[in-house]
Write a protein that holds these residues in place. Structure first.
Motif, mmCIF file in Angstrom:
data_model
loop_
_atom_site.group_PDB
_atom_site.id
_atom_site.type_symbol
_atom_site.label_atom_id
_atom_site.label_comp_id
_atom_site.label_asym_id
_atom_site.label_seq_id
_atom_site.Cartn_x
_atom_site.Cartn_y
_atom_site.Cartn_z
ATOM 1 N N GLY A 140 0.846 -1.180 0.000
ATOM 2 C CA GLY A 140 0.000 0.000 0.000
ATOM 3 C C GLY A 140 0.880 1.227 0.000
ATOM 4 O O GLY A 140 2.092 1.144 -0.233
ATOM 5 N N SER A 141 0.285 2.355 0.262
ATOM 6 C CA SER A 141 1.079 3.575 0.326
ATOM 7 C C SER A 141 0.625 4.395 1.520
ATOM 8 O O SER A 141 -0.481 4.235 2.026
ATOM 9 C CB SER A 141 0.957 4.380 -0.966
ATOM 10 O OG SER A 141 -0.378 4.787 -1.165
ATOM 11 N N THR A 142 1.517 5.247 1.970
ATOM 12 C CA THR A 142 1.249 6.144 3.086
ATOM 13 C C THR A 142 2.101 7.389 2.862
ATOM 14 O O THR A 142 2.793 7.506 1.850
ATOM 15 C CB THR A 142 1.554 5.458 4.439
ATOM 16 O OG1 THR A 142 1.095 6.303 5.497
ATOM 17 C CG2 THR A 142 3.024 5.148 4.615
ATOM 18 N N THR A 143 2.066 8.302 3.777
ATOM 19 C CA THR A 143 2.896 9.498 3.673
ATOM 20 C C THR A 143 3.879 9.548 4.824
ATOM 21 O O THR A 143 3.660 8.930 5.874
ATOM 22 C CB THR A 143 2.037 10.777 3.703
ATOM 23 O OG1 THR A 143 1.402 10.864 4.988
ATOM 24 C CG2 THR A 143 0.997 10.780 2.582
ATOM 25 N N ALA A 144 4.946 10.301 4.626
ATOM 26 C CA ALA A 144 5.943 10.463 5.680
ATOM 27 C C ALA A 144 5.319 11.096 6.917
ATOM 28 O O ALA A 144 5.654 10.739 8.043
ATOM 29 C CB ALA A 144 7.111 11.299 5.169
ATOM 30 N N ALA A 145 4.395 12.015 6.722
ATOM 31 C CA ALA A 145 3.741 12.665 7.858
ATOM 32 C C ALA A 145 2.989 11.649 8.712
ATOM 33 O O ALA A 145 2.962 11.751 9.938
ATOM 34 C CB ALA A 145 2.784 13.752 7.362
ATOM 35 N N THR A 146 2.408 10.646 8.085
ATOM 36 C CA THR A 146 1.649 9.622 8.804
ATOM 37 C C THR A 146 2.544 8.775 9.691
ATOM 38 O O THR A 146 2.162 8.412 10.801
ATOM 39 C CB THR A 146 0.893 8.713 7.807
ATOM 40 O OG1 THR A 146 0.041 9.531 7.019
ATOM 41 C CG2 THR A 146 0.085 7.658 8.513
ATOM 42 N N VAL A 147 3.741 8.466 9.237
ATOM 43 C CA VAL A 147 4.631 7.585 10.010
ATOM 44 C C VAL A 147 5.670 8.345 10.829
ATOM 45 O O VAL A 147 6.448 7.735 11.541
ATOM 46 C CB VAL A 147 5.340 6.552 9.102
ATOM 47 C CG1 VAL A 147 4.330 5.680 8.413
ATOM 48 C CG2 VAL A 147 6.268 7.224 8.112
ATOM 49 N N ARG A 148 5.673 9.658 10.746
ATOM 50 C CA ARG A 148 6.678 10.448 11.456
ATOM 51 C C ARG A 148 6.684 10.164 12.953
ATOM 52 O O ARG A 148 7.730 10.111 13.587
ATOM 53 C CB ARG A 148 6.479 11.932 11.194
ATOM 54 C CG ARG A 148 7.647 12.751 11.727
ATOM 55 C CD ARG A 148 7.871 14.059 11.024
ATOM 56 N NE ARG A 148 8.390 13.830 9.691
ATOM 57 C CZ ARG A 148 7.859 14.325 8.573
ATOM 58 N NH1 ARG A 148 6.794 15.096 8.625
ATOM 59 N NH2 ARG A 148 8.397 14.075 7.404
ATOM 60 N N GLY A 149 5.533 9.953 13.547
ATOM 61 C CA GLY A 149 5.454 9.666 14.982
ATOM 62 C C GLY A 149 5.805 8.226 15.309
ATOM 63 O O GLY A 149 5.900 7.859 16.457
ATOM 64 N N GLY A 150 5.978 7.408 14.286
ATOM 65 C CA GLY A 150 6.369 6.018 14.473
ATOM 66 C C GLY A 150 5.365 5.071 13.866
ATOM 67 O O GLY A 150 4.245 5.424 13.532
ATOM 68 N N ILE A 151 5.810 3.836 13.706
ATOM 69 C CA ILE A 151 4.925 2.775 13.226
ATOM 70 C C ILE A 151 5.006 1.621 14.214
ATOM 71 O O ILE A 151 5.997 1.455 14.909
ATOM 72 C CB ILE A 151 5.285 2.303 11.802
ATOM 73 C CG1 ILE A 151 6.697 1.709 11.754
ATOM 74 C CG2 ILE A 151 5.129 3.420 10.798
ATOM 75 C CD1 ILE A 151 7.019 1.038 10.448
ATOM 76 N N VAL A 152 3.952 0.849 14.238
ATOM 77 C CA VAL A 152 3.903 -0.316 15.116
ATOM 78 C C VAL A 152 4.103 -1.554 14.271
ATOM 79 O O VAL A 152 3.384 -1.773 13.304
ATOM 80 C CB VAL A 152 2.564 -0.377 15.881
ATOM 81 C CG1 VAL A 152 2.480 -1.649 16.703
ATOM 82 C CG2 VAL A 152 2.406 0.842 16.759
ATOM 83 N N LEU A 153 5.111 -2.335 14.638
ATOM 84 C CA LEU A 153 5.373 -3.597 13.954
ATOM 85 C C LEU A 153 4.711 -4.717 14.750
ATOM 86 O O LEU A 153 5.023 -4.907 15.922
ATOM 87 C CB LEU A 153 6.877 -3.879 13.897
ATOM 88 C CG LEU A 153 7.760 -2.847 13.199
ATOM 89 C CD1 LEU A 153 9.230 -3.194 13.413
ATOM 90 C CD2 LEU A 153 7.434 -2.817 11.715
ATOM 91 N N PRO A 154 3.820 -5.495 14.125
ATOM 92 C CA PRO A 154 3.235 -6.630 14.836
ATOM 93 C C PRO A 154 4.335 -7.625 15.238
ATOM 94 O O PRO A 154 5.427 -7.609 14.664
ATOM 95 C CB PRO A 154 2.298 -7.258 13.805
ATOM 96 C CG PRO A 154 2.040 -6.186 12.803
ATOM 97 C CD PRO A 154 3.291 -5.357 12.773
ATOM 98 N N ALA A 155 4.042 -8.486 16.189
ATOM 99 C CA ALA A 155 4.979 -9.545 16.567
ATOM 100 C C ALA A 155 5.323 -10.364 15.331
ATOM 101 O O ALA A 155 4.463 -10.602 14.485
ATOM 102 C CB ALA A 155 4.371 -10.423 17.636
ATOM 103 N N GLN A 156 6.568 -10.789 15.222
ATOM 104 C CA GLN A 156 7.064 -11.590 14.113
ATOM 105 C C GLN A 156 6.631 -11.041 12.756
ATOM 106 O O GLN A 156 5.892 -11.675 12.017
ATOM 107 C CB GLN A 156 6.609 -13.042 14.229
ATOM 108 C CG GLN A 156 7.269 -13.782 15.354
ATOM 109 C CD GLN A 156 6.962 -15.262 15.314
ATOM 110 O OE1 GLN A 156 5.807 -15.653 15.315
ATOM 111 N NE2 GLN A 156 8.004 -16.064 15.276
ATOM 112 N N SER A 157 7.111 -9.857 12.433
ATOM 113 C CA SER A 157 6.728 -9.239 11.166
ATOM 114 C C SER A 157 7.918 -8.560 10.506
ATOM 115 O O SER A 157 8.952 -8.313 11.123
ATOM 116 C CB SER A 157 5.617 -8.196 11.402
ATOM 117 O OG SER A 157 6.119 -7.111 12.169
ATOM 118 N N ILE A 158 7.746 -8.306 9.219
ATOM 119 C CA ILE A 158 8.732 -7.542 8.442
ATOM 120 C C ILE A 158 7.980 -6.370 7.834
ATOM 121 O O ILE A 158 6.920 -6.525 7.267
ATOM 122 C CB ILE A 158 9.346 -8.396 7.304
ATOM 123 C CG1 ILE A 158 10.028 -9.628 7.856
ATOM 124 C CG2 ILE A 158 10.329 -7.563 6.490
ATOM 125 C CD1 ILE A 158 10.532 -10.599 6.783
#
Length: 172
Positions: free
Chosen positions: A154-172
């Protein structure tokens, strides 16, 4: 030459196979290796369409081979390991998150994050190092033995992830 084991294991049927193959290949390449080969491509432990038996391959032995988890890890690592790219490891605040960055030949930057924690999600922050529109490709465990696990994009913007992203357990 690498693999999850020199003996057949059930790792090829789990998320650990994908996480290991992506992290292992990128670690070798970021340290200066010119190539990384997986042993073995097809260990013949899974002769049907599912990954349910101990194996060491990237694909089942079915007449139309099906990708096992380690192949998905290599597929995602391939977004960073491209000709002319400068690949490096990146330090993270969490010991269970492995991070790699690649400056591609076209000047774009690719980042791969691996959450090796088997039970907890992890938050990763970027600060202001990203900009513009971002393409996101994700892998997370689920239905491994029926090959229901897939990568999503998918796509997102830098502004959306600037505060951080959450990685689920056992994920890439």
């Amino acid at each position: 030459e690498t693999g999850v084991s020199y003996l057949a294991t059930n790792t090829s049927c789990t998320a650990a196979g994908a996480l290991f193959s992506a992290g292992d290949a990128l670690e070798w390449l970021s340290a200066g290796a010119s190539s990384v080969d997986w042993w073995t491509m097809n260990g013949e432990g899974n002769t049907g369409k599912t990954c349910s038996h101990a194996d060491e391959g990237m694909f089942t032995s079915n007449s139309k081979p099906v990708a096992e988890a380690p192949y998905l890890g290599y597929l995602l690592a391939g977004n960073l390991a491209q000709p002319g790219a400068k690949l490096t490891t990146v330090a993270t605040a969490s010991p269970s998150v492995l991070a790699f960055q690649s400056v591609l030949a076209n000047g774009k930057v690719a980042v791969l994050l691996i959450n090796t924690n088997t039970s907890a999600q992890q938050r990763v922050t970027f600060g202001s190092s990203l900009g513009g529109k971002l393409t996101e490709i994700s892998y997370k465990a689920g239905n491994q033995n029926s090959f229901g696990t897939k990568t999503t994009s998918g796509s997102t913007t830098a502004a959306t992830v600037r505060g951080g992203i959450v990685l689920p357990a056992q994920s890439i």
